[in-house]
Design a protein around this motif. Sequence first.
Motif, short mmCIF file in Angstrom:
data_model
loop_
_atom_site.label_atom_id
_atom_site.label_comp_id
_atom_site.label_asym_id
_atom_site.label_seq_id
_atom_site.Cartn_x
_atom_site.Cartn_y
_atom_site.Cartn_z
N PHE A 148 0.85 -1.20 0.00
CA PHE A 148 0.00 0.00 0.00
C PHE A 148 0.88 1.24 0.00
CE2 PHE A 148 -2.61 -3.29 1.88
CZ PHE A 148 -3.85 -3.08 1.30
N ASN A 149 0.46 2.26 -0.75
CA ASN A 149 1.20 3.52 -0.69
C ASN A 149 0.79 4.31 0.55
OD1 ASN A 149 -1.14 5.16 -1.27
ND2 ASN A 149 -0.89 4.63 -3.45
N GLY A 150 1.55 5.31 0.87
CA GLY A 150 1.33 6.06 2.09
C GLY A 150 -0.03 6.70 2.18
N GLN A 151 -0.54 7.20 1.06
CA GLN A 151 -1.83 7.87 1.08
C GLN A 151 -2.96 6.89 1.39
OE1 GLN A 151 -2.31 11.29 0.82
NE2 GLN A 151 -4.28 10.61 1.63
N ALA A 152 -2.89 5.68 0.83
CA ALA A 152 -3.91 4.67 1.09
C ALA A 152 -3.93 4.31 2.57
CB ALA A 152 -3.66 3.43 0.24
N VAL A 153 -2.73 4.19 3.18
CA VAL A 153 -2.64 3.86 4.61
C VAL A 153 -3.25 4.98 5.44
CG1 VAL A 153 -1.07 3.41 6.52
CG2 VAL A 153 -0.62 2.40 4.27
N ARG A 154 -2.92 6.22 5.11
CA ARG A 154 -3.47 7.35 5.85
C ARG A 154 -4.99 7.43 5.71
NH1 ARG A 154 1.45 9.57 4.01
NH2 ARG A 154 0.47 10.40 2.10
N ASN A 155 -5.47 7.16 4.51
CA ASN A 155 -6.91 7.18 4.29
C ASN A 155 -7.62 6.11 5.13
OD1 ASN A 155 -6.56 9.25 2.47
ND2 ASN A 155 -6.90 7.99 0.64
N ALA A 156 -7.06 4.91 5.12
CA ALA A 156 -7.68 3.80 5.87
C ALA A 156 -7.71 4.11 7.36
CB ALA A 156 -6.92 2.50 5.60
N ARG A 212 -9.56 -2.45 0.75
CA ARG A 212 -8.56 -3.52 0.65
C ARG A 212 -7.63 -3.49 1.87
NH1 ARG A 212 -3.45 -4.68 -1.91
NH2 ARG A 212 -3.13 -2.48 -2.45
N TRP A 213 -7.28 -2.29 2.35
CA TRP A 213 -6.41 -2.20 3.53
C TRP A 213 -7.10 -2.80 4.76
CZ3 TRP A 213 -5.84 -0.73 8.50
CH2 TRP A 213 -4.54 -0.61 8.99
N ILE A 214 -8.37 -2.46 4.95
CA ILE A 214 -9.12 -3.00 6.09
C ILE A 214 -9.24 -4.52 5.98
CG2 ILE A 214 -11.34 -2.98 7.29
CD1 ILE A 214 -11.69 -0.09 6.34
N TYR A 215 -9.49 -4.99 4.76
CA TYR A 215 -9.61 -6.44 4.54
C TYR A 215 -8.30 -7.13 4.91
CZ TYR A 215 -10.69 -10.81 2.06
OH TYR A 215 -10.92 -12.13 1.74
N LYS A 218 -7.66 -7.19 8.68
CA LYS A 218 -8.42 -8.24 9.38
C LYS A 218 -7.86 -9.63 9.06
CE LYS A 218 -12.80 -8.35 9.84
NZ LYS A 218 -12.78 -8.64 11.27
N VAL A 219 -7.40 -9.83 7.83
CA VAL A 219 -6.77 -11.10 7.48
C VAL A 219 -5.52 -11.34 8.35
CG1 VAL A 219 -5.50 -12.34 5.69
CG2 VAL A 219 -7.68 -11.26 5.13
N LYS A 220 -4.77 -10.27 8.56
CA LYS A 220 -3.55 -10.37 9.37
C LYS A 220 -3.89 -10.81 10.80
CE LYS A 220 0.35 -7.57 11.06
NZ LYS A 220 1.45 -8.38 10.50
N ILE A 221 -4.92 -10.20 11.38
CA ILE A 221 -5.34 -10.58 12.73
C ILE A 221 -5.78 -12.04 12.74
CG2 ILE A 221 -6.96 -10.11 14.60
CD1 ILE A 221 -7.12 -7.24 13.62
N LEU A 222 -6.56 -12.41 11.73
CA LEU A 222 -7.05 -13.79 11.63
C LEU A 222 -5.90 -14.77 11.52
CD1 LEU A 222 -9.90 -15.26 11.31
CD2 LEU A 222 -9.36 -15.34 8.89
N LYS A 223 -4.94 -14.50 10.66
CA LYS A 223 -3.81 -15.41 10.47
C LYS A 223 -2.91 -15.46 11.70
CE LYS A 223 -3.46 -15.39 5.42
NZ LYS A 223 -2.62 -15.08 4.23
#
Length: 671
Positions: A148-156, A212-215, A218-223
């Motif tokens: 993810f680019n920085g802007q996508a992370v900040r937006n999420a 996609r970032w939120i998904y 959550k996948v990371k927490i699940l794994k």
Amino acid sequence: MLQITNDDIAHAEQILFNRTGVFDQERIQFIRELNTCDLQAVPGSGKTTVLLAKLLILERHLPLTDNRAILVISHTNAAIDEIRGKIGVHCPKLFSAPHFVGTIQAFVDKFLATPYYTTKLKQKPKRIDDDIYIEKASRFSTTTLGGFNGQAVRNARAYLNFYGNIDSIRFSFQNNQTSLTNGLNGRALTIKRPRSNANNDWNAVEKAEVLRWIYNFKVKILKNGYLCFDDAYYLADGYLAACPTIVDIIQKRFSHVFVDEMQDMGAHQYELLEKLFAASQGNSICYQRIGDKNQAIYTGISSNGNTWTDRPLVLQLNGSHRLTPHTARIVEKIACTPIRVAGLQTNEDGSPISLLPHILVYNDGNIGTVISYFADMVALYRASGDVPVTGRQSYKAICWNTKSETGKIRLNNYHPAFDRQHHTPKVNYDSLESYLLCPQDTSAFGPVVKHIGNALLRVLRMEDVEVLPGLSYNKTEFYKFLKEHHPQFYQNLQSRLYYWSRQVLLGQSTNTLTEITAFLPSLLALFQKQVNLSGAFITPNQVVVNNSAPNPQPLAHPNQFVHPDFNIDICTVHASKGQTHTATLYMESNYQKDIAGLGSHESERLAGYLLNLARPQHINVYVEQSLRTAYVGFSRPTHLLCFAVHEAHFNARLTGLDQFNPKEWTILPVP
């Protein structure tokens, strides 16, 4: 074919009551029934007791044909603990494999979610628990994800910070694919820029990246092995889709399935149980659902018109050993699904209880004295002998809506000090002090010890004390570690837990708070830690407790009214569900909007039912919710029911109650 005999019934009665001839015919009919059916049981009818009797009898006939098993499911750990506590010693076979007695959550975890998770990820989940999951999910601001680019992370992060919905975003398995939804199997998650309008919202690509970032988060927490309770049902749905034969495997294992408190099951739980035990053709399972549709006040299968569908055979328990005939008459009137309610409660000497239900009429000027007036009334009836003073007594003031809102009647109008955080047991509270306030209605050590233990574990989690990298301690692992590596410290802690709990029960919570605060550094030192991130939790706002202060006052519980001779616990109707009170004050409140002039308060929406007017063919959804909520609240007391009604609502809707013959209510103005 297995048949239940009179000797079997006498055996169960002897264990449960130490005598025989207790069960009446309607209870014996259910105990004998071994085919698929529903049992609708009114409040206080002893439905769990008849289930216990049936289980005691089935224990005598184990093993069953083909070594098939018995499955017993309830909604809460407390209900399972009650079953185990009352018959566990008499049913060693039932409480061991291949049988299963547990909550719906434990069943799904064991037989569906964990096997599927293990198959897919080649490891077992570390924790399936909402509170632990929320702690992990709340760290989204410091979590790094690749791709993810920085802007996508900040937006999420901006989205999650602004909307504060990370606790409610769920994986759902719908239409054979995984999606993010608001709540399990709820509406698809939609992304909107904080404080946006048509001119400055994110574009479609930006929104997709946030989703996609939120998904992936959550996948990371699940794994990592941390699942919320809803994740277990998401995995169960995926398992049934990927491996439909699991249904046949489970059906071949269990020949008798009993589900207690069926009305409390969520829609996803109801549908899953139907898929497993009722949907297939020709299965030989005895599947019995036990409950009371009229008490479905949670987000469950019987709310909002989504009523559980009756089996061809429906049995009823109509006799209530909790309710007096006077109270039962009122409760029967407001049953959303009509059912006969027979009040069997009497005084200890067998004499009838003469108290009628009371309506307490208040106004804007004296709403704050309703609870104290109720307390004075209870004291008066205790003095007269109409309400008992011996044995375990319980007095409650209950209300539906606790959300404060200007101009609307809510619980805080009756009791301004009410604190929503303390009205239901939780694992996590905002401060150490709160853990010492939460056991509001108990005289037993168990709940208090449990809350103090949860507080200690909370401090360990906040200071990143882990049994293995990424794995926080649970209570079993914590005590095992101390017992094996620090046995003297372990013994010292056990003694302290007993002593602290005793202090809490004696109203000396301030002393306990001081002592636990002083104890925590030595506990953390065992793990090479010190008070750091947990400092604000231990002493919120840097409040320092003065150890030298003489005779410290007990921590005042915000949800109690203290009378010189007794306390009145103040809570929601939902928190009181399943309880038995000596006297109950039901305080009306504003809930949702007025539709078609039906009103926004229970007294308005229930008026036609209380006045014996003709029932409408279609019940408005808000009226239905009010009926169910009042049904639960009105059916708590053994001796005295009081209903607090605003004078404007009484004058507009309920003045006709005075004309009833025989009289059903005592109507009193609040002075």
